[in-house]
Design a protein around this motif. Structure first.
Motif, PDB file in Angstrom:
ATOM      1  N   LEU A 131       0.822  -1.233   0.000  1.00 32.49           N
ATOM      2  CA  LEU A 131      -0.139   0.099  -0.015  1.00 32.49           C
ATOM      3  C   LEU A 131       1.011   1.262  -0.088  1.00 32.49           C
ATOM      4  O   LEU A 131       0.504   2.320  -0.712  1.00 32.49           O
ATOM      5  CB  LEU A 131      -0.935   0.106   1.364  1.00 32.49           C
ATOM      6  CG  LEU A 131      -1.897  -1.091   1.171  1.00 32.49           C
ATOM      7  CD1 LEU A 131      -2.760  -1.056   2.487  1.00 32.49           C
ATOM      8  CD2 LEU A 131      -2.693  -1.227  -0.164  1.00 32.49           C
ATOM      9  N   ALA A 132       2.051   1.228   0.882  1.00 32.40           N
ATOM     10  CA  ALA A 132       2.691   2.495   0.791  1.00 32.40           C
ATOM     11  C   ALA A 132       3.523   2.617  -0.637  1.00 32.40           C
ATOM     12  O   ALA A 132       3.576   3.790  -0.935  1.00 32.40           O
ATOM     13  CB  ALA A 132       3.946   2.238   1.831  1.00 32.40           C
ATOM     14  N   VAL A 134       2.245   1.894  -3.493  1.00 27.11           N
ATOM     15  CA  VAL A 134       1.348   2.215  -4.283  1.00 27.11           C
ATOM     16  C   VAL A 134       0.946   3.630  -4.066  1.00 27.11           C
ATOM     17  O   VAL A 134       0.644   4.580  -5.122  1.00 27.11           O
ATOM     18  CB  VAL A 134       0.003   1.322  -4.168  1.00 27.11           C
ATOM     19  CG1 VAL A 134      -1.251   2.037  -4.896  1.00 27.11           C
ATOM     20  CG2 VAL A 134       0.299  -0.187  -4.577  1.00 27.11           C
ATOM     21  N   ALA A 135       0.902   4.028  -2.926  1.00 29.51           N
ATOM     22  CA  ALA A 135       0.651   5.370  -2.444  1.00 29.51           C
ATOM     23  C   ALA A 135       1.559   6.334  -3.206  1.00 29.51           C
ATOM     24  O   ALA A 135       1.319   7.541  -3.489  1.00 29.51           O
ATOM     25  CB  ALA A 135       0.826   5.711  -1.118  1.00 29.51           C
ATOM     26  N   VAL A 136       2.970   5.919  -3.218  1.00 29.51           N
ATOM     27  CA  VAL A 136       3.935   6.820  -4.095  1.00 29.51           C
ATOM     28  C   VAL A 136       3.847   6.730  -5.713  1.00 29.51           C
ATOM     29  O   VAL A 136       3.737   7.812  -6.320  1.00 29.51           O
ATOM     30  CB  VAL A 136       5.305   6.377  -3.441  1.00 29.51           C
ATOM     31  CG1 VAL A 136       6.357   7.186  -4.226  1.00 29.51           C
ATOM     32  CG2 VAL A 136       5.339   6.825  -1.847  1.00 29.51           C
ATOM     33  N   PHE A 137       3.815   5.484  -5.989  1.00 27.68           N
ATOM     34  CA  PHE A 137       3.986   5.264  -7.343  1.00 27.68           C
ATOM     35  C   PHE A 137       2.851   5.051  -8.171  1.00 27.68           C
ATOM     36  O   PHE A 137       2.856   5.162  -9.581  1.00 27.68           O
ATOM     37  CB  PHE A 137       5.130   4.035  -7.714  1.00 27.68           C
ATOM     38  CG  PHE A 137       6.301   4.245  -6.999  1.00 27.68           C
ATOM     39  CD1 PHE A 137       7.320   5.364  -7.584  1.00 27.68           C
ATOM     40  CD2 PHE A 137       6.711   3.492  -6.020  1.00 27.68           C
ATOM     41  CE1 PHE A 137       8.758   5.446  -7.018  1.00 27.68           C
ATOM     42  CE2 PHE A 137       8.005   3.848  -5.539  1.00 27.68           C
ATOM     43  CZ  PHE A 137       8.933   4.511  -5.944  1.00 27.68           C
ATOM     44  N   LEU A 222      -5.751  -0.787  -6.492  1.00 28.64           N
ATOM     45  CA  LEU A 222      -4.242  -0.858  -6.146  1.00 28.64           C
ATOM     46  C   LEU A 222      -3.306  -1.700  -7.009  1.00 28.64           C
ATOM     47  O   LEU A 222      -2.268  -1.614  -6.847  1.00 28.64           O
ATOM     48  CB  LEU A 222      -3.948  -0.946  -4.916  1.00 28.64           C
ATOM     49  CG  LEU A 222      -4.843  -0.129  -4.009  1.00 28.64           C
ATOM     50  CD1 LEU A 222      -4.438  -0.446  -2.340  1.00 28.64           C
ATOM     51  CD2 LEU A 222      -4.666   1.443  -4.219  1.00 28.64           C
TER      52      LEU A 222
ATOM     53  N   LEU C  28       9.807   4.200   4.331  1.00 31.37           N
ATOM     54  CA  LEU C  28       9.110   5.038   4.431  1.00 31.37           C
ATOM     55  C   LEU C  28       9.277   6.399   4.143  1.00 31.37           C
ATOM     56  O   LEU C  28       8.859   7.262   3.240  1.00 31.37           O
ATOM     57  CB  LEU C  28       7.975   5.082   5.504  1.00 31.37           C
ATOM     58  CG  LEU C  28       7.306   3.719   5.758  1.00 31.37           C
ATOM     59  CD1 LEU C  28       6.445   3.634   7.100  1.00 31.37           C
ATOM     60  CD2 LEU C  28       6.111   3.831   4.495  1.00 31.37           C
ATOM     61  N   LEU C  31      10.605   6.713   0.483  1.00 37.41           N
ATOM     62  CA  LEU C  31       9.300   6.590  -0.407  1.00 37.41           C
ATOM     63  C   LEU C  31       8.830   8.134  -0.502  1.00 37.41           C
ATOM     64  O   LEU C  31       8.373   8.701  -1.556  1.00 37.41           O
ATOM     65  CB  LEU C  31       8.164   5.705   0.242  1.00 37.41           C
ATOM     66  CG  LEU C  31       8.342   4.452  -0.294  1.00 37.41           C
ATOM     67  CD1 LEU C  31       7.473   3.409   0.199  1.00 37.41           C
ATOM     68  CD2 LEU C  31       8.513   3.931  -1.918  1.00 37.41           C
ATOM     69  N   SER C  32       8.829   8.623   0.858  1.00 37.60           N
ATOM     70  CA  SER C  32       8.289   9.972   0.896  1.00 37.60           C
ATOM     71  C   SER C  32       8.866  10.907  -0.147  1.00 37.60           C
ATOM     72  O   SER C  32       8.485  12.090  -0.698  1.00 37.60           O
ATOM     73  CB  SER C  32       8.193  10.581   2.140  1.00 37.60           C
ATOM     74  OG  SER C  32       9.356  10.992   2.709  1.00 37.60           O
ATOM     75  N   LEU C  34      10.588  10.145  -2.703  1.00 39.49           N
ATOM     76  CA  LEU C  34      10.611   9.817  -3.995  1.00 39.49           C
ATOM     77  C   LEU C  34       9.230  10.078  -4.605  1.00 39.49           C
ATOM     78  O   LEU C  34       9.190  10.066  -5.941  1.00 39.49           O
ATOM     79  CB  LEU C  34      10.815   8.321  -4.094  1.00 39.49           C
ATOM     80  CG  LEU C  34      12.151   7.440  -4.153  1.00 39.49           C
ATOM     81  CD1 LEU C  34      12.013   6.223  -4.134  1.00 39.49           C
ATOM     82  CD2 LEU C  34      12.846   8.049  -5.291  1.00 39.49           C
ATOM     83  N   VAL C  35       8.392  10.819  -3.930  1.00 43.32           N
ATOM     84  CA  VAL C  35       7.128  11.002  -4.386  1.00 43.32           C
ATOM     85  C   VAL C  35       7.262  11.802  -5.793  1.00 43.32           C
ATOM     86  O   VAL C  35       7.758  12.900  -5.565  1.00 43.32           O
ATOM     87  CB  VAL C  35       6.172  11.790  -3.367  1.00 43.32           C
ATOM     88  CG1 VAL C  35       5.038  12.343  -4.212  1.00 43.32           C
ATOM     89  CG2 VAL C  35       5.930  11.040  -2.149  1.00 43.32           C
ATOM     90  N   PRO C  36       6.855  11.410  -6.759  1.00 43.45           N
ATOM     91  CA  PRO C  36       7.075  11.838  -8.034  1.00 43.45           C
ATOM     92  C   PRO C  36       6.490  13.330  -8.188  1.00 43.45           C
ATOM     93  O   PRO C  36       5.374  13.582  -7.651  1.00 43.45           O
ATOM     94  CB  PRO C  36       6.848  10.927  -9.308  1.00 43.45           C
ATOM     95  CG  PRO C  36       5.876  10.000  -8.525  1.00 43.45           C
ATOM     96  CD  PRO C  36       5.999  10.137  -6.900  1.00 43.45           C
ATOM     97  N   LEU C 278      -5.061   6.582   0.718  1.00 44.40           N
ATOM     98  CA  LEU C 278      -4.488   6.345  -0.782  1.00 44.40           C
ATOM     99  C   LEU C 278      -5.187   6.830  -1.691  1.00 44.40           C
ATOM    100  O   LEU C 278      -4.809   7.449  -2.645  1.00 44.40           O
ATOM    101  CB  LEU C 278      -4.519   4.787  -0.837  1.00 44.40           C
ATOM    102  CG  LEU C 278      -3.047   3.933  -0.421  1.00 44.40           C
ATOM    103  CD1 LEU C 278      -3.277   2.683  -0.576  1.00 44.40           C
ATOM    104  CD2 LEU C 278      -2.107   4.443  -1.084  1.00 44.40           C
ATOM    105  N   ARG C 281      -4.391  10.277  -1.973  1.00 44.90           N
ATOM    106  CA  ARG C 281      -2.700  10.462  -2.311  1.00 44.90           C
ATOM    107  C   ARG C 281      -2.408  11.103  -0.948  1.00 44.90           C
ATOM    108  O   ARG C 281      -1.385  11.995  -1.253  1.00 44.90           O
ATOM    109  CB  ARG C 281      -2.459  10.967  -3.377  1.00 44.90           C
ATOM    110  CG  ARG C 281      -3.024  10.371  -4.617  1.00 44.90           C
ATOM    111  CD  ARG C 281      -2.154  10.354  -5.705  1.00 44.90           C
ATOM    112  NE  ARG C 281      -0.945   9.688  -5.492  1.00 44.90           N
ATOM    113  CZ  ARG C 281       0.050   9.648  -6.445  1.00 44.90           C
ATOM    114  NH1 ARG C 281       0.017  10.586  -7.505  1.00 44.90           N
ATOM    115  NH2 ARG C 281       1.287   9.177  -6.238  1.00 44.90           N
ATOM    116  N   PHE C 283      -0.270  11.155   1.634  1.00 42.53           N
ATOM    117  CA  PHE C 283       1.118  10.279   2.107  1.00 42.53           C
ATOM    118  C   PHE C 283       1.254  10.393   3.480  1.00 42.53           C
ATOM    119  O   PHE C 283       1.634   9.249   3.911  1.00 42.53           O
ATOM    120  CB  PHE C 283       2.165  10.596   1.243  1.00 42.53           C
ATOM    121  CG  PHE C 283       3.279   9.511   1.457  1.00 42.53           C
ATOM    122  CD1 PHE C 283       2.929   8.225   0.701  1.00 42.53           C
ATOM    123  CD2 PHE C 283       4.373   9.478   2.056  1.00 42.53           C
ATOM    124  CE1 PHE C 283       3.796   7.116   0.703  1.00 42.53           C
ATOM    125  CE2 PHE C 283       5.249   8.735   2.400  1.00 42.53           C
ATOM    126  CZ  PHE C 283       5.017   7.471   1.606  1.00 42.53           C
TER     127      PHE C 283
END
Lengths: 282, 324, 328
Positions: A131-132, A134-137, A222, C28, C31-32, C34-36, C278, C281, C283
């Motif tokens: 889920l994490a 998917v949240a980003v990409f 997702l 995490l 990822l944060s 990396l948020v495009p 989600l 979005r 985050f």
């Protein structure tokens, strides 16, 4: 080699459960490989006038909320499921085997590090982690493949390592080493062929797990994106329109359930046929 | 001789293996005298442990056939129903096992084991009294600090102490027939001597008979009154220990005796030439014939019956009268 | 000697657990980072005014160098500050805390039901080995294990809520109305626990059979201890150790399953929270909630490890079981 495989297959089909599994696996594989020929309709062809049609001669399993033929969508769903399952398992197989062999040949501290990594990955709540990601990409089929491959890597890694450790003291390897064979040669010619059997069994047992994760993520929206016909997407579509018709959701849920059950039965029968320790017990 | 406590006739035991049906015991005849200690010796695979298990009727699941008679104080143990047989266990027949390491449940204290054995004879005995009784018995078998030991788990005791606990369990059962299946094999030599000394000291307390199974002739000579030598699932020789050992009739007993002198560190018999017979394909005549230095044509053709061979003695050999 | 080994084992488990949490935090954070695209645009949507976006970036510390942000993030998490929900302005920690009880109740109810049904079924199959009931149970167990829990959830919902109208459909129930909450717990619990019933029944069966063949069980039988006592008092305890190991290893999957089941039944909970965040979005909420799930998972695993020593005086044995169970 071929004779051995046939022998194993005969053994798999020997039990009722194994035969059921074999049949279901075969059906799913045929559907997945020859989807365009097995399907009766274009899976994406809309027919809004014919929404929620009951099963009939024209639409064997009825139609969904957009009038698409459910049977054809399920058949194409098999391709998606098998595509995701096989590609992610292949990735995990390669990565896991490499890491496992590496772990077995590394000095103790390096080996420990790899093992801790395996522990961490395999005990992680992977769906939540997904889920994490998917949240980003954002959701995509590739995402599903990558996540599943990462989760499965430790499975293969542990088995590969154990097999290598068991092999390492084998006399023929000892002889090769004395003759000066390099690491690469030993791995390619002796280790890989010897550990392939258990790894294939493991791969077949992981297929239902992957199908479940893919369907689960796609159900949540997702994973595989509509309109691509993943089983998870079909269930989600049916679930949203539950008040209009219960047929789509029941049909696609049952298809998924039967497929995972079939692959599980097949995988377990295969393990019983290949694993001599268990065979002895029976 | 007076009426024996146990009289075994034609006891045959077969079990399924992957290679076929194995004959574990074939036509065993044996008497166990009242109040006597019978030593059973033989190599591993001779069927001595299976014989003990038949007496308790605790057989592995792969047993396919059991035949013959086991008369225990007037009751045929093989003909008894399972409830009646269960009634016998832990009251009239008790057993001490080979490996005290695995014979006690690792998740339960010594006290729990002993209390359940006590309650077997005295159901509903209050816990405090049962524990007291257990403690007294542990003291009796010379376990130091018995009160603390009651709360100990099996893995916290040494091998010798665990075997003492097993002996305490057996004494609590107060059986007429006590079976000791290689009780000292898993122990080292010093501890073995202590356990044998304990058994000797306690022998007066067991009202009935004791069967002491061992592959160690020396131990049996020290502890036992009677001797039974087994080979390949058959009894080859029986008689009073001193007499048999002074002049063994059967060539196998002689070979055993010769080996005893040159046994290896673990007491295993090493030097009888040849191999133990295959239980799935036993030899047609005498089971020992293929390894016997004296074997003649008849030995390879006919199974020798167990014959009287002097005062209180029997031997299963075609030739024993003629042997040098 | 034994105690030293136990302490070392627990210490190594503790280190592994800390590594898992640290790894999750780093992941995490990565990822944060990396948020495009422009984070402000992604999080606030394209309609946000440029001034608001700038203010937002400053508030979130997004204009600082990466390593500084990492330290701030780690320090915040360690002090229990999981950040602020961009949309509502509420602290994420509070949002997570308010839904945790729902997820807790669901998972524990599911484990409870699975143990309550799985253990007796497994014992029954083991004591009736080879019977028709044994074969039927074996097949049912596989079926329970194989069928995904969200499929079970949907079918249960359809049958019991919609067709039969026996149980309420969706949600967690009225706050304070215990009966209503309990009623709404039934179907999700069944859906989540079904696979575990199968797992536990199979594992208990095979470990019972293994234990029943061990010498210490023969000892008890040789002393005429009743078969009931032998089975339920002695053997069952031995057979439970691998089951506990399985629960420990499976708790991650159980949490994952809970997420799906919560979403099907529209139950409040961690899964629902993550899912809702989600879809917009959001985050920071996803990040905080995922971190809490990981910490929960690690804590439960440690508790499981500790519970071995309560049941099994020999930790080494437990370790062996845990490792072997990991392959299955």
């Amino acid at each position: 080699m071929l004779r051995d495989s046939l022998q194993v297959l005969r053994q798999v089909c020997g039990s009722f459960a194994g035969a059921c599994g074999c049949l279901i696996v075969l059906l799913v594989l045929v559907a997945a490989l020859f989807a365009p020929f097995v399907a009766t309709h274009d899976p994406d062809a809309l027919d809004v006038m014919n929404r929620f049609a009951a099963p009939s001669a024209a639409n064997w399993l009825g139609t969904d909320h957009l009038g698409r033929d459910l049977y054809s969508r399920l058949v194409h769903g098999a391709s998606v499921a098998m595509g995701v399952a096989l590609s992610s398992i292949a990735l995990a197989l390669v990565a896991g085997t490499a890491l496992g062999i590496l772990a077995a040949w590394l000095p103790a501290s390096g080996e420990r590090l790899v093992l801790i990594l395996f522990d961490v990955i395999s005990s992680f709540p992977s769906l939540v982690l997904a889920l994490a990601f998917v949240a980003v990409f954002g959701p995509s089929t590739l995402m599903v493949v990558v996540i599943v491959a990462i989760t499965l890597t430790p499975h293969f890694g542990r088995v590969a390592r154990a097999q290598v450790l068991a092999l390492r003291s084998a006399p023929f390897l000892e002889a090769e080493r004395i003759l000066g064979a390099g690491f690469g040669r030993i791995v390619l010619h002796h280790i890989l062929p010897n550990i392939l059997g258990p790894l294939i069994v493991l791969a077949s047992m992981d297929i239902p797990v992957v199908i479940t994760i893919e369907a689960g993520l796609s159900f949540l929206g997702l994973g595989v994106r509509p309109p691509l016909a993943s089983w998870g997407v079909l269930i989600q579509d049916g679930y949203q329109f539950l008040s209009d018709s219960w047929i789509p959701v029941v049909v696609s849920s049952l298809a998924l359930a039967v497929a995972t059950l079939g692959f599980t039965l097949f995988g377990e029968a295969l393990r019983d046929a290949v694993d001599p320790r268990i065979r002895q017990e029976r | 001789m007076a009426e024996p406590l146990v009289s075994i006739r034609g006891l045959t035991l077969e079990a399924a293996t992957r290679r076929g049906v194995a004959r574990i015991l074939s036509g065993v005849d044996l008497d166990i005298g009242r109040g006597r200690i019978l030593g059973i010796v033989g190599e591993s695979g001779s069927g001595k442990s299976s014989l003990a298990n038949c007496l308790l009727r605790l057989l592995p699941t792969n047993v396919t056939r059991i035949a013959g008679q086991v008369d225990f104080a007037g009751a045929d143990l093989l003909a008894l129903g399972e409830p009646a047989m269960a009634e016998m266990r832990g009251t009239r027949i008790a057993m001490i096992f080979q490996d005290p390491m695995t014979a006690l449940n690792p998740l339960f204290t010594i006290g729990t084991h002993l209390v359940d054995v006590i309650r077997r004879r005295q159901p509903g005995l209050p816990g405090a009294q049962a524990l007291e009784k257990a403690e007294a018995m542990l003291r009796h078998v010379a376990i130091p600090d018995p009160r603390a030991r009651l709360a100990a788990y099996p893995h916290e005791l040494s091998g010798g102490m665990r075997q003492r606990v097993m002996i305490a369990m057996a004494l609590l059962a107060g059986p007429e027939l006590l079976l000791a299946d290689e009780p000292t094999t898993a122990l080292d030599a010093t501890v073995e001597a202590q356990i044998v000394a304990l058994l000797e000291a306690l022998r007066s307390e067991v009202a009935g008979s004791i069967v002491f199974i061992s592959h160690h002739l020396g131990l049996v000579a020290q502890l036992c009154d009677d001797l039974c030598v087994m080979y390949g699932g058959t009894v080859v020789e029986t008689g009073p220990v001193t007499k048999v050992l002074a002049r063994p009739h059967h060539p196998y007993t002689r070979a055993l005796l010769a080996c005893e002198i040159e046994a290896d560190d673990e007491g295993r018999l090493v030097s009888i030439p040849g191999e133990v017979p295959d239980p799935v394909f036993p030899p047609p005549g005498c089971v020992f014939a293929p390894r016997c230095p004296h074997a003649e044509a008849i030995c390879h053709a006919e199974v020798p019956p167990l014959r009287a061979a002097g005062a209180g003695r029997t031997a299963a050999c075609h030739l024993f009268e003629r042997l040098p | 000697m034994m105690r030293g080994e136990t302490a070392r084992y627990l210490a190594s488990r503790l280190v592994t657990s800390l590594l898992i949490v640290l790894g999750a935090m780093l992941l995490l954070f990565a990822l944060s980072a990396l948020v495009p695209g422009d984070p402000a645009a992604t999080l606030l949507g394209p309609q946000a005014s440029p001034e608001f976006a700038r203010q937002f970036i400053r508030e979130m510390g997004l204009d600082r160098p990466l390593h500084e942000r990492l330290w701030i993030f780690l320090a915040n998490v360690l002090t229990g500050n999981l950040g602020v929900d961009v949309l509502s302005g509420r602290p994420v920690a509070g949002m997570v805390l308010s839904v945790i009880p729902y997820t807790f109740i669901l998972t524990f109810a599911a484990i409870g039901l699975a143990v309550l049904l799985g253990v007796p079924l497994g014992v029954f199959a083991a004591t009736h080995r080879g019977s028709i009931a044994d074969h039927v149970l074996a097949f049912i167990s596989v079926a329970f294990i194989a069928v995904p829990s969200f499929v079970v959830a949907i079918l249960l919902l359809l049958v019991f809520s919609i067709w039969l109208d026996w149980l309420p459909v969706l949600g967690g129930g009225e706050p304070g109305d215990w009966a209503d909450q309990a009623k709404r717990l039934i179907l999700p619990t069944v859906a989540l626990s079904l696979g575990w019933i199968g797992f536990i029944a199979r594992l208990v069966r095979s470990s019972m059979l293994e234990v029943m063949a061990e010498p210490h069980i023969r000892t008890l039988r040789a002393y005429g201890i009743s078969e009931r006592l032998v089975t339920y008092k002695y053997a069952l305890k031995n057979a439970c150790i691998p089951t506990i190991a399985l629960l420990g290893l499976g708790i991650g999957r159980l949490l994952g399953g809970a997420v799906l089941v919560e979403i099907v039944f529209a139950r409040p909970g961690l899964g629902r929270l993550i899912y809702d965040a989600l879809s917009v979005r959001n985050f920071p909420v996803v990040q905080g909630a995922v971190l809490v799930v990981v910490v929960l998972f690690v804590v439960v695993n440690l508790l499981v490890d500790l519970s071995y020593s309560a049941i099994d005086p020999r930790m080494r044995q437990a370790q062996r079981y845990a490792r072997d169970g990991g392959a299955g």
